[in-house]
Write a protein that holds these residues in place. Sequence first.
Motif, PDB file in Angstrom:
ATOM      1  N   GLN A 149       0.821  -1.201   0.000  1.00  0.00           N
ATOM      2  CA  GLN A 149       0.000   0.000   0.000  1.00  0.00           C
ATOM      3  C   GLN A 149       0.859   1.258   0.000  1.00  0.00           C
ATOM      4  OE1 GLN A 149      -2.315  -0.793   3.513  1.00  0.00           O
ATOM      5  NE2 GLN A 149      -4.028  -1.656   2.352  1.00  0.00           N
ATOM      6  N   ILE A 150       1.926   1.237   0.814  1.00  0.00           N
ATOM      7  CA  ILE A 150       2.791   2.404   0.905  1.00  0.00           C
ATOM      8  C   ILE A 150       3.553   2.608  -0.393  1.00  0.00           C
ATOM      9  CG2 ILE A 150       4.763   3.419   2.092  1.00  0.00           C
ATOM     10  CD1 ILE A 150       2.130   3.476   3.613  1.00  0.00           C
ATOM     11  N   ASN A 151       4.022   1.514  -0.970  1.00  0.00           N
ATOM     12  CA  ASN A 151       4.734   1.625  -2.246  1.00  0.00           C
ATOM     13  C   ASN A 151       3.838   2.220  -3.325  1.00  0.00           C
ATOM     14  OD1 ASN A 151       7.141   0.616  -1.288  1.00  0.00           O
ATOM     15  ND2 ASN A 151       6.703  -1.490  -1.872  1.00  0.00           N
ATOM     16  N   GLU A 152       2.567   1.763  -3.340  1.00  0.00           N
ATOM     17  CA  GLU A 152       1.625   2.287  -4.319  1.00  0.00           C
ATOM     18  C   GLU A 152       1.347   3.762  -4.064  1.00  0.00           C
ATOM     19  OE1 GLU A 152      -1.714  -0.256  -3.880  1.00  0.00           O
ATOM     20  OE2 GLU A 152      -0.900  -1.857  -5.148  1.00  0.00           O
ATOM     21  N   LEU A 153       1.208   4.103  -2.780  1.00  0.00           N
ATOM     22  CA  LEU A 153       0.916   5.488  -2.421  1.00  0.00           C
ATOM     23  C   LEU A 153       2.067   6.408  -2.797  1.00  0.00           C
ATOM     24  CD1 LEU A 153      -0.897   7.552  -0.975  1.00  0.00           C
ATOM     25  CD2 LEU A 153       0.238   6.923   1.161  1.00  0.00           C
ATOM     26  N   SER A 154       3.288   6.010  -2.411  1.00  0.00           N
ATOM     27  CA  SER A 154       4.444   6.859  -2.655  1.00  0.00           C
ATOM     28  C   SER A 154       4.824   6.885  -4.124  1.00  0.00           C
ATOM     29  CB  SER A 154       5.633   6.397  -1.808  1.00  0.00           C
ATOM     30  OG  SER A 154       6.038   5.106  -2.184  1.00  0.00           O
ATOM     31  N   ALA A 155       4.434   5.829  -4.859  1.00  0.00           N
ATOM     32  CA  ALA A 155       4.771   5.769  -6.286  1.00  0.00           C
ATOM     33  C   ALA A 155       3.820   6.611  -7.110  1.00  0.00           C
ATOM     34  CB  ALA A 155       4.748   4.330  -6.774  1.00  0.00           C
ATOM     35  N   THR A 156       2.722   7.058  -6.511  1.00  0.00           N
ATOM     36  CA  THR A 156       1.727   7.808  -7.264  1.00  0.00           C
ATOM     37  C   THR A 156       1.406   9.116  -6.549  1.00  0.00           C
ATOM     38  OG1 THR A 156      -0.019   6.536  -6.155  1.00  0.00           O
ATOM     39  CG2 THR A 156       0.692   5.768  -8.320  1.00  0.00           C
ATOM     40  N   LEU A 157       2.429   9.911  -6.292  1.00  0.00           N
ATOM     41  CA  LEU A 157       2.175  11.260  -5.812  1.00  0.00           C
ATOM     42  C   LEU A 157       1.303  11.933  -6.878  1.00  0.00           C
ATOM     43  CD1 LEU A 157       5.735  12.331  -4.586  1.00  0.00           C
ATOM     44  CD2 LEU A 157       3.912  11.233  -3.282  1.00  0.00           C
ATOM     45  N   VAL A 158       0.176  12.436  -6.454  1.00  0.00           N
ATOM     46  CA  VAL A 158      -0.805  12.929  -7.424  1.00  0.00           C
ATOM     47  C   VAL A 158      -0.376  14.286  -7.978  1.00  0.00           C
ATOM     48  CG1 VAL A 158      -3.218  13.525  -7.796  1.00  0.00           C
ATOM     49  CG2 VAL A 158      -2.615  11.712  -6.163  1.00  0.00           C
ATOM     50  N   PRO A 159      -0.046  14.337  -9.274  1.00  0.00           N
ATOM     51  CA  PRO A 159       0.353  15.627  -9.859  1.00  0.00           C
ATOM     52  C   PRO A 159      -0.860  16.536 -10.038  1.00  0.00           C
ATOM     53  CG  PRO A 159       0.277  13.928 -11.557  1.00  0.00           C
ATOM     54  CD  PRO A 159       0.000  13.241 -10.246  1.00  0.00           C
ATOM     55  N   LEU A 160      -0.720  17.798  -9.628  1.00  0.00           N
ATOM     56  CA  LEU A 160      -1.801  18.764  -9.787  1.00  0.00           C
ATOM     57  C   LEU A 160      -1.498  19.720 -10.935  1.00  0.00           C
ATOM     58  CD1 LEU A 160      -2.553  19.612  -6.041  1.00  0.00           C
ATOM     59  CD2 LEU A 160      -3.704  17.950  -7.516  1.00  0.00           C
ATOM     60  N   LEU A 161      -0.335  20.337 -10.872  1.00  0.00           N
ATOM     61  CA  LEU A 161       0.146  21.220 -11.921  1.00  0.00           C
ATOM     62  C   LEU A 161       1.637  20.958 -12.083  1.00  0.00           C
ATOM     63  CD1 LEU A 161      -1.679  24.453 -10.715  1.00  0.00           C
ATOM     64  CD2 LEU A 161      -2.234  23.176 -12.790  1.00  0.00           C
ATOM     65  N   LYS A 162       2.258  21.588 -13.042  1.00  0.00           N
ATOM     66  CA  LYS A 162       3.685  21.380 -13.253  1.00  0.00           C
ATOM     67  C   LYS A 162       4.462  21.738 -11.986  1.00  0.00           C
ATOM     68  CE  LYS A 162       7.586  22.557 -16.235  1.00  0.00           C
ATOM     69  NZ  LYS A 162       8.056  23.355 -17.389  1.00  0.00           N
ATOM     70  N   GLY A 163       5.189  20.743 -11.456  1.00  0.00           N
ATOM     71  CA  GLY A 163       6.013  20.962 -10.275  1.00  0.00           C
ATOM     72  C   GLY A 163       5.264  20.880  -8.960  1.00  0.00           C
ATOM     73  N   ILE A 164       3.943  20.698  -9.020  1.00  0.00           N
ATOM     74  CA  ILE A 164       3.134  20.640  -7.789  1.00  0.00           C
ATOM     75  C   ILE A 164       2.410  19.297  -7.730  1.00  0.00           C
ATOM     76  CG2 ILE A 164       1.288  21.685  -6.433  1.00  0.00           C
ATOM     77  CD1 ILE A 164       1.824  24.311  -7.905  1.00  0.00           C
ATOM     78  N   ALA A 165       2.541  18.622  -6.603  1.00  0.00           N
ATOM     79  CA  ALA A 165       1.865  17.329  -6.412  1.00  0.00           C
ATOM     80  C   ALA A 165       1.307  17.261  -5.001  1.00  0.00           C
ATOM     81  CB  ALA A 165       2.834  16.177  -6.662  1.00  0.00           C
ATOM     82  N   VAL A 166       0.394  16.318  -4.787  1.00  0.00           N
ATOM     83  CA  VAL A 166      -0.191  16.141  -3.458  1.00  0.00           C
ATOM     84  C   VAL A 166       0.006  14.702  -3.005  1.00  0.00           C
ATOM     85  CG1 VAL A 166      -2.498  15.642  -4.382  1.00  0.00           C
ATOM     86  CG2 VAL A 166      -2.259  16.428  -2.024  1.00  0.00           C
ATOM     87  N   LEU A 167       0.318  14.544  -1.735  1.00  0.00           N
ATOM     88  CA  LEU A 167       0.412  13.224  -1.109  1.00  0.00           C
ATOM     89  C   LEU A 167      -0.785  13.075  -0.179  1.00  0.00           C
ATOM     90  CD1 LEU A 167       1.899  10.573  -0.343  1.00  0.00           C
ATOM     91  CD2 LEU A 167       3.122  11.882   1.404  1.00  0.00           C
TER      92      LEU A 167
END
Length: 250
Positions: free
Chosen positions: A131-149
Amino acid sequence: MSEAISKIDYREVIEYALNPLIVHTDLKILYVNAAAEAFFKGNRNDIVGASPLDIFQESSKSSIDKRIQSAYETPAEVIEETIFKLDGEIVDVELYCHPILIGNKKAIQTYITDISERKEAEKKQQLLTKQINELSATLVPLLKGIAVLPLVGEIDESCASQLFQLVPEKAKQQSVDCLIIDFSGTYQLHQVVTDYLFKLSHVLTLLGIKSIFTGIQPSHALEAANLEINQFHVPTMTTVKDALEHLGVH
């Protein structure tokens, strides 16, 4: 000393051993100790005389038979197996067996160790890691250079530790300049976990990645205050939308 040892009643020694013990020969159980009787949830009269193969799954019986035959000559290595109790319960165990002599006849003594709790803990850890690997592998991109965990559910110490190790690398791989760590989906954080997550922000800062916390609950804030987390100067916002506005994104 040897005379004293010769007077030891071997059967009495194994009868009161804490681990389940079985003595068998020619695929026939000759004796089980009290611990084995309790472990298998049955009367020893229902066990003695049966085949030791009866407790194994069909897919394992052939290999176990070969193992038993070789154990008449030399002790067998410890193995893990799944066996049945008399009431049908399935249990994971470690098995170790070695040859003994009963009069002039060769027999085998088998030791059983219940490892069900350990195996269950291993399965939970494997699931958590996945679960953690999946979560950390898919930091959700919002805009260029910006992502959400997005943090979800109860984050325990093991989970937080893996996030601490994996997220910075993933953020660099995804060329993240600012990571929004959103707590709104979590319902419980422990003090050690909170410490890990705030230190994660500090590590990101050292890597040149800005971090913003959103959705922090009152209980999270109290933990942070107890740890004097304010030394890391992490910006906090109510929502992800607020964080984006703070970054000048409209």
